[in-house]
Design a protein around this motif. Structure first.
Motif, short mmCIF file in Angstrom:
data_model
loop_
_atom_site.label_atom_id
_atom_site.label_comp_id
_atom_site.label_asym_id
_atom_site.label_seq_id
_atom_site.Cartn_x
_atom_site.Cartn_y
_atom_site.Cartn_z
N VAL A 1 3.88 15.18 9.28
CA VAL A 1 2.80 14.82 8.37
C VAL A 1 1.48 15.21 9.03
O VAL A 1 1.15 14.71 10.10
CB VAL A 1 2.80 13.31 8.05
CG1 VAL A 1 1.64 12.98 7.12
CG2 VAL A 1 4.13 12.90 7.45
N HIS A 26 1.50 15.73 1.44
CA HIS A 26 2.27 14.49 1.55
C HIS A 26 1.61 13.40 0.73
O HIS A 26 0.41 13.43 0.51
CB HIS A 26 2.35 14.05 3.02
CG HIS A 26 3.13 14.98 3.88
ND1 HIS A 26 4.48 14.89 4.07
CD2 HIS A 26 2.72 16.07 4.59
CE1 HIS A 26 4.88 15.86 4.87
NE2 HIS A 26 3.85 16.59 5.20
N TYR A 31 3.22 5.72 2.94
CA TYR A 31 3.11 5.54 4.38
C TYR A 31 2.14 4.42 4.72
O TYR A 31 1.09 4.29 4.09
CB TYR A 31 2.59 6.82 5.04
CG TYR A 31 3.50 8.02 4.88
CD1 TYR A 31 3.01 9.20 4.33
CD2 TYR A 31 4.82 7.99 5.30
CE1 TYR A 31 3.82 10.31 4.18
CE2 TYR A 31 5.63 9.08 5.16
CZ TYR A 31 5.13 10.25 4.59
OH TYR A 31 5.94 11.35 4.46
N GLY A 52 1.74 0.90 3.05
CA GLY A 52 1.91 1.70 1.86
C GLY A 52 2.44 0.86 0.71
O GLY A 52 2.88 -0.28 0.89
N THR A 97 0.04 7.67 11.42
CA THR A 97 1.17 7.05 10.74
C THR A 97 2.44 7.30 11.55
O THR A 97 2.53 8.29 12.28
CB THR A 97 1.32 7.57 9.31
OG1 THR A 97 2.38 6.88 8.66
CG2 THR A 97 1.64 9.06 9.30
N GLY A 99 5.27 7.20 9.75
CA GLY A 99 6.17 7.62 8.69
C GLY A 99 6.83 6.47 7.95
O GLY A 99 7.59 6.72 7.01
N LEU A 101 6.79 2.67 5.74
CA LEU A 101 6.05 2.15 4.59
C LEU A 101 5.14 0.99 4.96
O LEU A 101 4.01 0.89 4.46
CB LEU A 101 7.04 1.70 3.50
CG LEU A 101 6.43 1.06 2.25
CD1 LEU A 101 5.59 2.08 1.49
CD2 LEU A 101 7.52 0.48 1.36
N TYR A 113 3.21 5.74 17.12
CA TYR A 113 2.84 6.67 16.07
C TYR A 113 3.24 8.10 16.42
O TYR A 113 3.05 8.56 17.55
CB TYR A 113 1.34 6.59 15.80
CG TYR A 113 0.95 5.25 15.25
CD1 TYR A 113 0.70 4.19 16.10
CD2 TYR A 113 0.87 5.04 13.88
CE1 TYR A 113 0.38 2.94 15.60
CE2 TYR A 113 0.54 3.79 13.37
CZ TYR A 113 0.30 2.75 14.24
OH TYR A 113 -0.01 1.52 13.74
#
Length: 126
Positions: A1, A26, A31, A52, A97, A99, A101, A113
């Motif tokens: 990402v 993306h 995320y 997210g 992030t 990746g 949620l 991260y």
């Protein structure tokens, strides 16, 4: 990402600035996105984590009640609204992030991260 920050600049103490974080190609809504900052000679410091899918946002004590995270899913952007800025807020600000949620309990640990933006400089000075 791939993450891309923007919006940094020079602002006077007590002023405001809004940073943006986008992810071309993306969907950021799925995320958890965190904001970190790093001042010269200091370790990278967590600022916030926004979950997210409308899940909870967390702030560290140093910015609580001054900084606010918001999302515009139509623009695929996460914002960091910074108010009442202080000289000690001067740093390079990064979005990141892992990746997932939702925000991890360890969201303040930068080692968690996998994806980082290039950073944007915020300078608070007269």
């Amino acid at each position: 990402v791939q993450l891309v920050e923007s919006g940094g600049g020079l602002v006077q103490p007590g002023g405001s600035l809004t940073l943006s974080c986008t992810a071309p190609g993306h969907t950021l809504d799925v995320y958890a996105v965190s904001w970190f900052r790093q001042a010269p000679g200091k370790e990278r410091e967590a600022v916030s984590c926004s979950g997210g899918g409308g899940s909870r946002t967390y702030y560290t004590d140093s910015v609580k009640d001054r900084f606010t995270v918001s999302r515009d899913n139509a623009k695929n952007t996460v914002y960091l609204q910074m108010n009442f800025l202080k000289p000690e807020d001067t740093a390079v600000y990064f979005c990141a992030t892992n990746g997932g949620l939702i925000c991890l309990a360890s969201f303040a640990d930068s080692r968690r991260y996998d994806y980082w933006g290039q950073g944007t400089q915020v300078t608070v000075s007269t």
